[in-house]
Design a protein around this motif. Structure first.
Motif, PDB file in Angstrom:
ATOM      1  N   CYS A 152       0.802  -1.220   0.000  1.00 25.82           N
ATOM      2  CA  CYS A 152       0.000   0.000   0.000  1.00 25.82           C
ATOM      3  C   CYS A 152       0.839   1.276   0.000  1.00 25.82           C
ATOM      4  N   THR A 153       2.105   1.190   0.359  1.00 27.56           N
ATOM      5  CA  THR A 153       2.964   2.371   0.278  1.00 27.56           C
ATOM      6  C   THR A 153       3.310   2.701  -1.176  1.00 27.56           C
ATOM      7  N   GLU A 176      -8.181   0.773  -2.532  1.00 31.57           N
ATOM      8  CA  GLU A 176      -7.894   0.154  -1.229  1.00 31.57           C
ATOM      9  C   GLU A 176      -9.144  -0.588  -0.788  1.00 31.57           C
ATOM     10  N   SER A 182      -0.855   6.946  -2.981  1.00 31.61           N
ATOM     11  CA  SER A 182       0.044   6.121  -2.180  1.00 31.61           C
ATOM     12  C   SER A 182      -0.373   6.149  -0.716  1.00 31.61           C
ATOM     13  N   GLY A 183      -0.132   5.037  -0.019  1.00 30.95           N
ATOM     14  CA  GLY A 183      -0.420   4.976   1.401  1.00 30.95           C
ATOM     15  C   GLY A 183      -1.842   4.584   1.707  1.00 30.95           C
ATOM     16  N   LYS A 184      -2.047   4.053   2.903  1.00 34.66           N
ATOM     17  CA  LYS A 184      -3.398   3.708   3.340  1.00 34.66           C
ATOM     18  C   LYS A 184      -4.141   4.973   3.753  1.00 34.66           C
ATOM     19  N   ASP A 231      -3.971   6.313   7.325  1.00 30.09           N
ATOM     20  CA  ASP A 231      -2.674   6.805   7.793  1.00 30.09           C
ATOM     21  C   ASP A 231      -2.330   8.187   7.255  1.00 30.09           C
ATOM     22  N   GLN A 232      -3.245   8.836   6.559  1.00 29.74           N
ATOM     23  CA  GLN A 232      -2.899  10.134   5.958  1.00 29.74           C
ATOM     24  C   GLN A 232      -4.017  11.137   6.113  1.00 29.74           C
TER      25      GLN A 232
END
Length: 372
Positions: free
Chosen positions: A97-98, A104, A193-195, A198-199
């Protein structure tokens, strides 16, 4: 929002007893209401148009008489991230996931909750419109549980659903996956990018980004999308402000700062930022554009969003004036060059009010400020 919560560069005096100030202040409320309407509508549109038939899981190279081959979609589970070449979701790949991805997975949708005849072995393919209805009925609950209630309702992520194409359906595919995506202007999932959990979920456009306009409504295009500044646009960003250092990040447990408190803080940042962006106070005044910024509503704050956007725009007939060009160089407003305000005579300290377009009246209806 009260009359104290103005979003306009008030001029040197900054006084509420200035006769023109009150009208300019109420105009700020009008534009704020316009932007929130556009972005909220955009949020609904993202959910409504997240996946059309192009977003379905297309065919593979297996024969027509064979059953469905297992792939990353059919084997995916909650927390997985999937990607595919642009416009070709037929054979998605699971990635870390990064890395950049387009979807997602929040969870599988149990088709047992749907009418049995719709998903039986001999049932006809429901079609993209019916899948969209199922997504809107079922996926928000699955996404809400996945994010533990922390989806920014006005942020850049929208609820989507992956479903089998008609060809795959004919081979026995019945899997449905609810999840999250960033939706482009053509309704297709964009790379990110990323979950999501988490952002920061706020829109985060770099300084100088021009955001498209709907020519029919004169509001922000749906979904809000960056365009070349030589194209018609609603506003141009001057920068992003992170409210976390001032009011606490999402782990701080600090309560939501109201709009008045956010406005008081942003008044000290966005006007100066706009002057630096265009190259000075005089150049900013010559554009005749208004300094604007967004604030974060309480639901967005609880979702963890902390970033707001400062921008330049102008209200016009219930929406935005159409801008063409970069405010740092030459910008047209509704097809015309702006007429710079006259300067005060030497030795007199008079404010230089930002001209307002004709026919725009103060609006007594207040609304939350736009999503950032």
């Amino acid at each position: 929002m009260s009359d104290e919560s103005h979003h306009e560069h008030p001029g040197p005096e900054g006084r509420s007893d200035d006769p023109g100030w009150a009208r300019r202040n109420s105009m700020r409320i009008v534009l704020v209401a316009i932007v929130i309407g556009a972005l909220v509508a955009g949020g609904v549109a993202l959910s409504m148009n997240a996946f059309d038939d192009r977003g379905s899981v297309g065919g593979t190279d297996i024969g027509e008489s064979e059953r469905l081959a297992e792939n990353a979609f059919t084997q995916s589970s909650s927390g997985d991230c999937l990607t595919w070449p642009e416009g070709d979701p037929g054979d998605p790949a699971k990635v870390v996931c990064t890395d950049e991805h387009r979807f997602e997975v929040a969870g599988a949708l149990d088709t047992a909750v749907l009418p049995g005849s719709e998903f039986g072995d001999s049932a006809a393919w429901p079609g993209a419109q019916r899948f969209a209805e199922i997504r809107d009925e079922q996926c928000p609950v699955i996404v809400d549980a996945y994010l533990q209630g922390k989806l920014d309702p006005q942020g850049r992520f929208s609820v989507g659903m992956m479903f089998p194409s008609e060809q795959q359906w004919g081979k026995g595919a019945r899997e449905l996956r609810c999840g999250l995506q960033v939706t482009g202007k053509d309704g297709t999932p964009q790379l990110f990018s990323g979950k999501v959990a988490d952002q920061d979920q706020s829109f985060q456009w770099p300084a100088g980004t021009c955001i498209g306009i709907d020519p029919q409504t004169r509001r922000v295009a749906t979904p809000p999308t960056a365009v070349n500044c030589s194209e018609p646009h609603a506003f141009q960003t001057t920068g992003i402000v992170d409210l976390a250092p001032r009011f606490g990040d999402q782990t701080s447990g600090r309560p939501w700062p109201g709009e008045k408190e956010q406005n008081a803080y942003l008044t000290t940042i966005c006007p100066g930022q706009a002057e630096r962006f265009v190259g000075g106070k005089k150049k900013l005044e010559d554009t005749t554009l208004n300094v604007q910024w967004s604030v974060i509503s309480e639901p967005r704050w609880l979702a963890g969003s902390r970033k707001v956007v400062c921008y330049l725009g102008l209200p016009d007939r219930g929406g935005f004036a159409t801008l063409v060009g970069d405010a740092r160089a030459t910008v047209l407003i509704n097809g015309k060059l702006p007429v710079a305000p006259s300067q005060a005579p030497p030795g007199r300290a008079l404010p230089t009010p930002v001209p307002l377009p004709p026919g725009v009246e103060p609006n007594s209806q207040e609304a939350p400020a736009p999503a950032g």
